[in-house]
Design a protein around this motif. Sequence first.
Motif, short mmCIF file in Angstrom:
data_model
loop_
_atom_site.label_atom_id
_atom_site.label_comp_id
_atom_site.label_asym_id
_atom_site.label_seq_id
_atom_site.Cartn_x
_atom_site.Cartn_y
_atom_site.Cartn_z
N SER A 7 15.96 -45.00 40.21
CA SER A 7 16.30 -44.82 41.62
C SER A 7 15.58 -43.65 42.27
O SER A 7 15.68 -43.45 43.46
CB SER A 7 17.81 -44.65 41.78
N ILE A 8 14.84 -42.86 41.49
CA ILE A 8 14.20 -41.69 42.09
C ILE A 8 12.71 -41.87 42.33
O ILE A 8 11.97 -40.91 42.47
CB ILE A 8 14.45 -40.41 41.26
N ILE A 9 12.29 -43.11 42.43
CA ILE A 9 10.88 -43.37 42.71
C ILE A 9 10.58 -42.85 44.11
O ILE A 9 11.22 -43.22 45.07
CB ILE A 9 10.56 -44.86 42.58
N ALA A 10 9.63 -41.96 44.21
CA ALA A 10 9.29 -41.37 45.50
C ALA A 10 7.80 -41.49 45.73
O ALA A 10 7.01 -41.32 44.81
CB ALA A 10 9.71 -39.90 45.53
N TYR A 39 15.42 -35.97 41.89
CA TYR A 39 16.43 -36.24 42.91
C TYR A 39 17.62 -35.32 42.70
O TYR A 39 18.19 -35.27 41.62
CB TYR A 39 16.90 -37.70 42.80
N PRO A 40 18.02 -34.57 43.71
CA PRO A 40 19.18 -33.69 43.56
C PRO A 40 20.45 -34.52 43.27
O PRO A 40 20.66 -35.56 43.90
CB PRO A 40 19.30 -33.00 44.93
N ARG A 41 21.24 -34.06 42.33
CA ARG A 41 22.44 -34.80 41.91
C ARG A 41 23.37 -35.08 43.09
O ARG A 41 23.86 -36.20 43.26
CB ARG A 41 23.18 -34.03 40.82
N ALA A 42 23.61 -34.08 43.93
CA ALA A 42 24.51 -34.27 45.08
C ALA A 42 23.95 -35.32 46.03
O ALA A 42 24.70 -36.12 46.61
CB ALA A 42 24.72 -32.95 45.81
N SER A 43 22.65 -35.34 46.19
CA SER A 43 22.01 -36.33 47.08
C SER A 43 22.14 -37.73 46.51
O SER A 43 22.31 -38.70 47.26
CB SER A 43 20.54 -35.98 47.28
N GLN A 49 18.84 -40.50 51.57
CA GLN A 49 17.44 -40.93 51.52
C GLN A 49 16.74 -40.38 52.76
O GLN A 49 17.38 -40.06 53.75
CB GLN A 49 17.33 -42.45 51.55
N GLY A 50 15.43 -40.29 52.69
CA GLY A 50 14.68 -39.86 53.86
C GLY A 50 13.29 -39.40 53.50
O GLY A 50 12.91 -39.33 52.33
N ASP A 110 8.73 -39.16 50.22
CA ASP A 110 9.68 -40.18 50.60
C ASP A 110 10.73 -40.32 49.51
O ASP A 110 10.42 -40.72 48.39
CB ASP A 110 8.92 -41.49 50.81
N TRP A 111 11.96 -40.00 49.83
CA TRP A 111 13.07 -40.13 48.91
C TRP A 111 13.75 -41.48 49.14
O TRP A 111 14.25 -41.74 50.22
CB TRP A 111 14.11 -39.04 49.15
N LYS A 112 13.74 -42.34 48.11
CA LYS A 112 14.36 -43.68 48.21
C LYS A 112 15.22 -43.95 46.99
O LYS A 112 14.82 -43.65 45.88
CB LYS A 112 13.29 -44.77 48.30
N LEU A 113 16.36 -44.53 47.23
CA LEU A 113 17.25 -44.95 46.14
C LEU A 113 16.97 -46.38 45.77
O LEU A 113 16.51 -47.16 46.54
CB LEU A 113 18.72 -44.79 46.54
#
Length: 113
Positions: A7-10, A39-43, A49-50, A110-113
Motif C-alpha cells: 500500500s505504500i507504493i509512491a 508511509y507514516p503509521r498514523a497516516s 493520501q495526497g 505521491d502518497w497512495k494507498l
Amino acid sequence: MNKVSTSIIAAILLSGASAAAFAGEVPATFDAKNCRAEYPRASLMNEEQGNVSMAFLVAADGTVVDSKVEKSSGYKNLDKAAIKAISACKFKPGTKDGAVAQTWTTVDYDWKL
C-alpha cells in the motif's frame, strides 16, 4: 509482501521547472527507485493520501542543504515524511554553465494507498 508494503507504493517525479528559469542551469537529480519514504503509521491508519511538492537545494557534493514544501499534500505527517526521506537521499549534483554547482530542484511525491 504484506498489506503495508503493497500500500505504500509512491511515485516520485522530478521537475526542473524552478531551475529552468536560470540560463545554463541543470537541476540536481536522484534515483527515485532507491529513495522512498516510509508511509507514516498514523497516516496509514487514517487512510491519508495526497501529493506533496517539495523543493530541495542540493550542494555540489550531492547533499541536501535546504528543503521546503511548496504545496502540501494536506497532511502534515505525509509532508514531513517525504521531506525527511528525500532529504536523506544522495543526489547527482546539478550544474551551472557546465560546472557542478549548488542548485534547486523540485520533487513531487505521491502518497497512495
